[in-house]
Design a protein around this motif. Structure first.
Motif, mmCIF file in Angstrom:
data_model
loop_
_atom_site.group_PDB
_atom_site.id
_atom_site.type_symbol
_atom_site.label_atom_id
_atom_site.label_comp_id
_atom_site.label_asym_id
_atom_site.label_seq_id
_atom_site.Cartn_x
_atom_site.Cartn_y
_atom_site.Cartn_z
ATOM 1 N N LEU A 321 0.901 -1.275 0.114
ATOM 2 C CA LEU A 321 -0.472 0.082 -0.094
ATOM 3 C C LEU A 321 0.909 0.957 -0.075
ATOM 4 O O LEU A 321 0.205 1.890 -0.329
ATOM 5 N N ALA A 322 2.184 1.549 0.459
ATOM 6 C CA ALA A 322 2.654 2.485 -0.219
ATOM 7 C C ALA A 322 3.455 2.573 -0.908
ATOM 8 O O ALA A 322 4.069 2.192 -2.742
ATOM 9 N N VAL A 323 2.181 3.859 -1.583
ATOM 10 C CA VAL A 323 2.732 4.553 -3.436
ATOM 11 C C VAL A 323 3.234 4.391 -3.966
ATOM 12 O O VAL A 323 4.273 3.916 -5.038
ATOM 13 N N GLY A 330 7.650 -1.369 -8.953
ATOM 14 C CA GLY A 330 7.284 -1.577 -10.228
ATOM 15 C C GLY A 330 8.068 -0.898 -11.497
ATOM 16 O O GLY A 330 8.664 -1.334 -12.431
ATOM 17 N N MET A 331 8.267 0.116 -11.901
ATOM 18 C CA MET A 331 9.151 1.233 -12.379
ATOM 19 C C MET A 331 10.774 0.443 -12.751
ATOM 20 O O MET A 331 10.488 0.400 -14.075
ATOM 21 N N HIS A 332 11.186 0.060 -11.898
ATOM 22 C CA HIS A 332 12.631 -0.041 -11.840
ATOM 23 C C HIS A 332 12.667 -1.530 -12.187
ATOM 24 O O HIS A 332 13.889 -1.775 -13.539
ATOM 25 N N MET A 475 -4.903 3.992 -7.692
ATOM 26 C CA MET A 475 -5.644 5.315 -8.343
ATOM 27 C C MET A 475 -4.180 6.534 -8.173
ATOM 28 O O MET A 475 -3.391 7.412 -9.412
ATOM 29 N N ASP A 476 -3.649 6.163 -7.371
ATOM 30 C CA ASP A 476 -2.524 6.843 -6.900
ATOM 31 C C ASP A 476 -1.275 6.933 -8.230
ATOM 32 O O ASP A 476 -0.514 7.934 -8.255
ATOM 33 N N GLN A 477 -1.228 5.338 -8.346
ATOM 34 C CA GLN A 477 0.268 5.208 -9.041
ATOM 35 C C GLN A 477 -0.085 5.354 -10.673
ATOM 36 O O GLN A 477 0.903 6.104 -10.975
#
Length: 735
Positions: A321-323, A330-332, A475-477
């Motif tokens: 849950l830590a945005v 995930g991006m890395h 949603m924040d991601q």
């Protein structure tokens, strides 16, 4: 008297019989004569037709009609109809089979490109053009240095026939009086055995010449009273078949295609000599540059993999849950995978560049046998191989790091599974303790229902809470991704709109970085200096890549368009994520209300309640907040009840339970286990990418032996191929 009268009747009867027999004989004779005459007329038309076809085959055109009935073709008058030019046909060595002025003759003349009595350069072999569209449907150009314009053969008549065949009917074209009217290449008319309509002209109907562009349809049936002519016609398609136009033209075009291939091969030979020579010059530089790109890419990929590993730890700790941490992880991970793809492609480039000199040398030897051996085998710079080895060593190290990361995450998963199993046991014990406190050795069916309802409401609250937090995180991601692509699109649009300023700024940035790099000692072993130098060089490489993109507006536009597409995808994903978050929020609010109500119901029910035996008889009571004066001291269970409730749901859990209390602890640990499994998938991908890096990078450490031998290949020259094509065209194909 009676005897004399009988003799006269006999005579009359005899005369009648003889007259009848004579009439029958005459009719039979006339019918046989008509058949023989018709056969002769048709034979005359057929022989005349063969004479015309033979004449055209020899001369490459159809004869003009005879206007003044002297048997000589009159081409100067421009008429389309007249008499069959028997003298002209005879002079060409063709026997028309009829005398002068016996057959009418109409031929297509007016119309320029489809005037069948002209012999001009109407057709030339096809060729591929020098510019798009690249289709083999254009005739060769004539003029100085181009294809000869003096080749006049049957193919030119074939071309005129094709133009006439595809031209829309007009009043000036040679036509047949059919329904509907139709065009014809030529037609011949025979007058039959006399003037059928009695107008003084042996030819009847349209054959009489009132309309110089019209003859009767050959399908018109002779009528003895008004029409007895015979007509033979040749359509454009019929003549094309008679002259074998399609195979004739195809045979020449086949040779023409061979000529074009010969020209292309010769040009390729010249290009190959130039390209091979240039490749020998630049192959070493290209290999070194590619090796540098791979070294940097591996460094960046390993850095991304390491960053992802660190961020997954924080992501797991927050149940995913830590945005910021989960988004960055995930991006890395995706970046590391992308880097592996880049390295795979560049690895192939390294392999190609490593043998580029050998390939170029072999190509040069094939194209030009006079090149010395020393020029065919240039020595590759050893620095390239050193950089290549460095890249492979780092890729091997990344494999080891990924294997260690996999072992670590597997250990974390086992530990989390054990922790989850313990939490489930502790939860079940805490639930049993609450029942024990409430029951006091008896039965409490009503409170049992309240407790079970609270357990169910707590689990639903936990699931809804996690679903809402996950939806909010997603949603924040998605918002971060939209903001990222908005910035990218704005950056590319600015680079396109202010291209000169962007290029100037990038050049200035590169110059500033060069100054900073020059200020550092490249031979220093100080870790801080080494890191600073590496960071500056990596940053300069990034700026150089941006500059190359900015200097190519086509590529820059393509990248911008791709960013716009990603921007739209990101916005669509954000809209979807927002809808899911809103639904999850509604569900969570409902579950919060359900939990609070179930908690209050149990607390209120436990304020004071009766204990029942097996027969549902009241055998005592217990109380928490509803105890009365004079109740036995053992009736007040408030302390034990509150302790059991706190142990299960946490302190002050009247509105929402604690995720660290025993009731929801298994739920929390299961979510952490789910994230650990996601982390393991990422580590497995990291390991696969690292192995892919190693597999794609060559293991060579120096120059390979070079021994290029063999003869050169000399193709047919364009001049030789052109001469063959011209000879085939002049003699009328390869039939």
């Amino acid at each position: 008297m009676r005897s004399r009268g009988f003799g006269l009747v006999q005579v009359l009867l005899l005369i009648s019989v003889m007259a009848g027999l004579s009439a029958i004989g005459y009719m039979q004779w006339r019918e046989r004569t008509a058949v023989d005459t018709s056969r002769q007329e048709r034979q005359a038309l057929s022989q005349a037709d063969k004479a015309i076809v033979t004449y055209a085959t020899v001369t490459g055109r159809l004869p003009c009609p005879d206007i003044d009935r002297d048997g000589v073709a009159d081409c100067g008058a421009g008429n389309q109809s007249g008499w069959l030019p028997t003298v002209t046909l005879a002079l060409a060595g063709v026997d028309a089979g009829v005398d002068v002025g016996q057959l009418r003759y109409m031929v297509q003349r007016q119309g320029g490109d489809y005037d069948l009595t002209l012999l001009t350069d109407s057709w030339r072999p096809l060729e591929y053009p020098d510019a798009a569209p690249w289709t083999f449907f254009n005739m060769r150009e004539t003029g100085a240095g181009a294809y000869p314009a003096d080749i006049l053969t049957l193919t030119d008549l074939c071309q005129r026939l094709e133009v006439g065949r595809t031209t829309t009917l007009t009043a000036t074209m040679a036509r047949l009086n059919a329904t509907p009217l139709r065009t014809t290449a030529y037609a011949i008319a025979h007058p039959g055995n006399g003037d059928a309509n009695g107008d003084g002209n042996l030819f009847d109907g349209a054959n009489a010449g009132a309309d110089p562009n019209l003859m009767e349809d050959p399908g018109r049936r002779p009528l003895l009273a008004t029409y007895n002519d015979l007509v033979l016609e040749r359509s454009y398609a019929s003549l094309q078949s008679a002259f074998h136009c399609n195979p004739l033209i195809d045979s020449i075009n086949t040779v023409a295609l061979g000529h074009d291939v010969s020209v292309a091969v010769w040009e390729m030979r010249a290009d190959n000599i130039e390209s091979a020579t240039r490749a020998l010059i630049f192959s070493t530089l290209a290999a070194v540059m590619t090796g540098l790109e791979i070294t940097l890419a591996i460094a960046e990929g390993i850095s991304d993999a390491g960053n992802a590993a660190a961020e997954w730890v924080g992501c797991v700790a927050s149940l995913g849950l830590a945005v910021n941490l989960c988004a960055a992880a995930g991006m890395h991970t995706a970046s590391a995978a992308l880097t592996a793809g880049v390295i795979a492609a560049n690895g192939l480039a390294v392999a190609a560049n490593a043998v580029a000199a050998g390939i170029a040398g072999q190509a040069l030897r094939l194209a030009d046998g006079g090149v010395p051996q020393a020029q065919l085998c240039p020595v590759m710079d050893q620095a390239f191989y050193d950089r290549q080895k460095e890249a492979r060593d780092r890729a091997v190290a990344e494999v080891a790091a990924a294997q260690a990361a996999l072992a670590t995450v597997d250990a974390e998963i086992v530990a989390k599974q054990n922790e989850l199993a313990t939490a489930i046991v502790n939860r079940d014990i805490a639930k049993a303790t609450l029942f024990t406190v409430i029951h006091a050795g008896q039965r409490t069916p009503t409170l049992d229902g309240y407790i079970n309802a609270l357990f169910a409401a707590t689990e639903e609250w936990g699931n809804a809470s996690y679903a809402y937090e996950l939806a909010q995180s997603n949603m924040d991601q998605a918002t971060l991704l939209v903001n990222h692509w908005n910035a990218e699109v704005a950056k590319y649009n600015n680079a396109l709109a202010n291209n000169a300023a962007t290029i100037a700024q990038l050049n200035a940035d590169i110059l500033a970085l060069d100054v900073q790099i020059a200020a550092l000692d490249p031979t220093s072993v100080d870790p801080l200096v080494v890191k600073a130098l590496k960071d500056l060089r990596d940053k300069r490489s990034g700026k150089a890549a941006e500059l190359a993109l900015a200097q190519n507006t086509t590529n820059l536009t393509a990248v911008r368009d791709k960013a716009v597409a990603e921007q739209l995808k990101a916005q669509t994903a954000l809209n979807t994520a927002t809808g899911i978050r809103n639904t999850a929020n509604t569900t969570f609010n409902t579950e919060k209300t359900e939990y609070a109500a179930a908690y209050a119901t149990l607390v209120n029910g436990a304020a004071r309640y009766n204990l029942l035996d097996a027969s549902n008889a009241v055998v005592g009571s217990r109380c928490t907040t509803g105890c009365l004066v004079g109740d036995p001291a053992g009736n007040n269970i408030s302390t034990a009840f509150n302790n059991a409730m706190t142990d299960l749901f946490g302190a002050g859990a009247t509105v929402s339970p604690s995720t660290d209390a025993k009731m929801l602890k298994p739920v929390k640990l299961q979510k952490e286990l789910d994230v650990l499994n996601r982390k393991r998938d990422a580590v497995l991908q990291r390991l696969a990418d690292a192995n892919n890096m190693v597999a794609k990078l060559p293991t060579g450490t120096g120059n390979a032996p070079c021994n290029i031998t063999g003869p050169s290949v000399e193709p047919m020259t364009p001049e030789q191929a052109a001469a063959i094509l011209e000879q085939v065209d002049r003699k009328g194909g390869t039939r």
